[in-house]
Design an enzyme around this catalytic site. Structure first.
Site, short mmCIF file in Angstrom:
data_model
loop_
_atom_site.label_atom_id
_atom_site.label_comp_id
_atom_site.label_asym_id
_atom_site.label_seq_id
_atom_site.Cartn_x
_atom_site.Cartn_y
_atom_site.Cartn_z
N GLY A 231 0.84 -1.22 0.00
CA GLY A 231 0.00 0.00 0.00
C GLY A 231 0.86 1.25 0.00
O GLY A 231 0.44 2.31 0.48
N THR B 112 1.62 3.26 -2.23
CA THR B 112 1.13 4.37 -3.06
C THR B 112 -0.12 5.02 -2.47
O THR B 112 -0.62 6.01 -3.00
CB THR B 112 0.76 3.84 -4.46
OG1 THR B 112 0.04 2.61 -4.27
CG2 THR B 112 1.97 3.60 -5.32
N VAL C 261 -1.67 6.67 3.47
CA VAL C 261 -0.80 6.43 4.62
C VAL C 261 0.60 6.04 4.14
O VAL C 261 1.61 6.52 4.67
CB VAL C 261 -1.39 5.33 5.54
CG1 VAL C 261 -0.46 5.05 6.72
CG2 VAL C 261 -2.77 5.75 6.05
N GLY C 262 0.66 5.21 3.10
CA GLY C 262 1.96 4.79 2.56
C GLY C 262 2.78 5.97 2.08
O GLY C 262 4.01 6.03 2.28
N TYR D 75 -16.18 -5.30 5.37
CA TYR D 75 -14.82 -4.78 5.62
C TYR D 75 -14.39 -5.15 7.04
O TYR D 75 -13.25 -5.57 7.27
CB TYR D 75 -14.87 -3.27 5.42
CG TYR D 75 -13.63 -2.48 5.75
CD1 TYR D 75 -12.53 -2.46 4.89
CD2 TYR D 75 -13.56 -1.71 6.91
CE1 TYR D 75 -11.41 -1.69 5.18
CE2 TYR D 75 -12.45 -0.94 7.21
CZ TYR D 75 -11.37 -0.93 6.35
OH TYR D 75 -10.28 -0.17 6.63
N PRO E 114 -6.25 2.40 13.44
CA PRO E 114 -6.44 3.84 13.39
C PRO E 114 -7.92 4.22 13.33
O PRO E 114 -8.74 3.45 12.81
CB PRO E 114 -5.76 4.26 12.07
CG PRO E 114 -5.20 3.03 11.46
CD PRO E 114 -5.81 1.86 12.15
N ASN F 188 -10.59 7.40 11.92
CA ASN F 188 -10.69 8.02 10.58
C ASN F 188 -9.39 8.77 10.26
O ASN F 188 -8.98 9.62 11.03
CB ASN F 188 -11.80 9.07 10.56
CG ASN F 188 -13.14 8.46 10.31
OD1 ASN F 188 -13.57 7.60 11.08
ND2 ASN F 188 -13.80 8.88 9.26
N HIS G 173 -13.93 8.77 2.13
CA HIS G 173 -14.32 8.93 3.53
C HIS G 173 -14.91 10.33 3.73
O HIS G 173 -14.86 11.17 2.85
CB HIS G 173 -13.10 8.74 4.45
CG HIS G 173 -12.71 7.31 4.62
ND1 HIS G 173 -11.73 6.71 3.88
CD2 HIS G 173 -13.18 6.34 5.46
CE1 HIS G 173 -11.60 5.44 4.25
NE2 HIS G 173 -12.48 5.19 5.20
N ARG H 10 -16.89 11.61 15.77
CA ARG H 10 -15.83 10.76 15.21
C ARG H 10 -14.48 11.19 15.77
O ARG H 10 -14.30 12.33 16.17
CB ARG H 10 -15.76 10.88 13.67
CG ARG H 10 -16.89 10.21 12.92
CD ARG H 10 -16.85 8.69 13.01
NE ARG H 10 -17.91 8.08 12.24
CZ ARG H 10 -19.16 7.90 12.68
NH1 ARG H 10 -19.50 8.26 13.90
NH2 ARG H 10 -20.07 7.32 11.91
P1 NDP Z 1 -5.57 4.02 0.26
O1 NDP Z 1 -6.89 3.70 -0.34
O2 NDP Z 1 -5.06 5.41 0.17
O3 NDP Z 1 -4.47 3.07 -0.34
C1 NDP Z 1 -4.73 1.71 -0.53
C2 NDP Z 1 -3.46 1.04 -0.95
O4 NDP Z 1 -3.75 -0.34 -1.10
C3 NDP Z 1 -2.91 1.56 -2.27
O5 NDP Z 1 -1.52 1.73 -2.15
C4 NDP Z 1 -3.21 0.43 -3.24
O6 NDP Z 1 -2.24 0.28 -4.24
C5 NDP Z 1 -3.15 -0.77 -2.30
N1 NDP Z 1 -3.89 -1.90 -2.87
C6 NDP Z 1 -5.23 -2.00 -3.07
N2 NDP Z 1 -5.53 -3.17 -3.70
C7 NDP Z 1 -4.34 -3.81 -3.88
C8 NDP Z 1 -3.95 -5.04 -4.48
N3 NDP Z 1 -4.86 -5.88 -5.05
N4 NDP Z 1 -2.63 -5.36 -4.51
C9 NDP Z 1 -1.71 -4.55 -3.97
N5 NDP Z 1 -2.00 -3.36 -3.37
C10 NDP Z 1 -3.30 -3.00 -3.34
O7 NDP Z 1 -5.65 3.55 1.78
P2 NDP Z 1 -5.14 4.33 3.09
O8 NDP Z 1 -3.73 4.73 2.91
O9 NDP Z 1 -6.18 5.33 3.43
O10 NDP Z 1 -5.26 3.17 4.19
C11 NDP Z 1 -4.11 2.45 4.66
C12 NDP Z 1 -4.59 1.40 5.64
O11 NDP Z 1 -5.27 2.03 6.73
C13 NDP Z 1 -5.58 0.38 5.06
O12 NDP Z 1 -5.26 -0.90 5.53
C14 NDP Z 1 -6.93 0.82 5.61
O13 NDP Z 1 -7.83 -0.28 5.73
C15 NDP Z 1 -6.53 1.39 6.95
N6 NDP Z 1 -7.44 2.39 7.48
C16 NDP Z 1 -7.79 3.49 6.73
C17 NDP Z 1 -8.61 4.47 7.26
C18 NDP Z 1 -8.93 5.71 6.49
O14 NDP Z 1 -9.70 6.56 7.02
N7 NDP Z 1 -8.41 5.92 5.28
C19 NDP Z 1 -9.14 4.35 8.62
C20 NDP Z 1 -8.66 3.20 9.35
C21 NDP Z 1 -7.86 2.25 8.78
P3 NDP Z 1 -2.33 1.03 -5.70
O15 NDP Z 1 -2.61 2.49 -5.41
O16 NDP Z 1 -1.01 0.79 -6.27
O17 NDP Z 1 -3.47 0.38 -6.43
#
Ligand code: NDP
Length: 307
Positions: A7, A9, A12-13, A132, A159, A161, A175, A204
């Site tokens: 993740g 890209t 959070v990444g 989910y 985490p 939101n 979100h 929230r």
């Molecule tokens: P994003 O939607 O911004 O990013 C999702 C990432 O998952 C992308 O890098 C995407 O890669 C990767 N991904 C999705 N499908 C695949 C796949 N089939 N193979 C490989 N990589 C994949 O998520 P966030 O950064 O917002 O979230 C990070 C983490 O935090 C997640 O686990 C989420 O569940 C958790 N979380 C998020 C919250 C929020 O409010 N956003 C709240 C609480 C928890 P690519 O872009 O290359 O497709």
């Protein structure tokens, strides 16, 4: 230590890349590099990168509407990805792991507020995001299984939101914060009044993605001394109505009206006591200021932002 981040890209990444410390060798991967749904790709990822630690951020993520309309995908993709990552991490002898769950997978009607780390699988999750939620809960359970049976140190981070630049600003799938920023931007451009349904008392907890990334770095630095299997990362609770007013202040001139309509759960208050006991000097960035920065970023990057 070599740390593989799935993740890489995502929102959070992208922040983790910015705060990652140079004493470790960080490798950030995307879905284009390795599709985590495909077990062969995950096997290949671990054999070629050979990490000592995995930080698993990749997930199919979305706001309330995506969670309600794509339950099959949210469950299938997240379960398969998480299982593939856990299975091959263990097979390739990756001893350490940080796996991202979420406070929104906690029970809808908990025995008490604020909820604590151990309550993650206590009762039914809210029906709006149960697909989910169950996928994430299964990952939490499986991390504990690997710890108990194989002596691994796989821990979860839950985490609240998250918001920040690089978010998904899609009007339906995003979100609450990014979707609202986008709606206000459209209202600013069109001059039309914005009607926003929400519960008057809906609360929230929010965290800026960079703050979460910093917590993850602290966990990496202290991984051998941490003894918990799950860590809630949350800030103080705020009313969604107040967030709407703060976002409105980023778009002066936009006419808007908040109408009473509770679409999700009214509150899911989680405790950050363990977090603050573990890292007592931790501070959070100011939400009002960071909302302004996120709004500015979205306006300036409208053409290329994820939407
Ligand atoms: P994003 O939607 O911004 O990013 C999702 C990432 O998952 C992308 O890098 C995407 O890669 C990767 N991904 C999705 N499908 C695949 C796949 N089939 N193979 C490989 N990589 C994949 O998520 P966030 O950064 O917002 O979230 C990070 C983490 O935090 C997640 O686990 C989420 O569940 C958790 N979380 C998020 C919250 C929020 O409010 N956003 C709240 C609480 C928890 P690519 O872009 O290359 O497709």
């Amino acid at each position: 230590m070599k740390i593989l981040v799935t993740g890489g890209t995502g929102m959070v990444g992208t922040y983790l890349k910015k705060v990652a410390t140079c004493e470790h060798d960080w490798v950030f991967v995307s879905s284009k590099m390795y599709d985590l749904i495909n077990p062969d790709a995950v096997d290949e990822m671990f054999s070629s990168i050979k990490p000592d630690m995995i930080i698993h951020l990749a997930a199919v993520v979305g706001g309330i509407y995506k969670n309600m309309k794509e339950k099959v995908k949210m469950f299938h993709d997240n379960v398969i990805m998480n299982e593939n990552v856990l299975h091959f991490a263990n097979k390739h002898n990756v001893q350490y792991g940080i796996f991202c769950v979420s406070t929104c997978v906690f029970p809808a009607n908990p025995k008490a507020f604020p909820m604590t780390e151990d309550m993650i699988v206590d009762g039914l999750p809210h029906s709006s995001n149960d697909a989910y939620a169950y996928a994430k809960r299964m990952m939490y359970v499986q991390c504990k299984n690997y710890n108990n049976e194989c002596g691994r140190k796989y821990m979860c981070v839950a985490p609240c939101n998250i918001y920040g630049k690089y978010d998904n600003y899609n009007l339906v799938d995003g979100h609450v914060v990014p979707a609202l920023l986008h709606k206000f931007y459209i209202a600013l451009k069109s001059g039309e009044k914005l009607i926003i349904p929400t519960g008057a008392n809906s609360m929230r907890q929010f965290i800026y993605a960079k703050d979460l990334a910093k917590v993850m770095v602290r966990m990496v630095e202290n991984i051998d001394t941490l003894t918990f299997d799950n860590l809630i990362v949350a800030n103080d609770e705020v009313r969604i109505v107040d967030i709407i007013h703060q976002i409105a202040a980023c778009f002066p001139g936009v006419q808007y009206e908040i109408i009473e309509k509770e679409e999700g759960i009214a509150k899911k208050t989680c405790s950050n006591r363990l977090l603050m006991e573990t890292f007592p000097d931790l501070t959070f960035l100011d939400m009002n200021h960071k909302l302004k920065k996120s709004a500015e970023w979205f306006v300036n990057n409208y053409e290329t932002a994820r939407k």
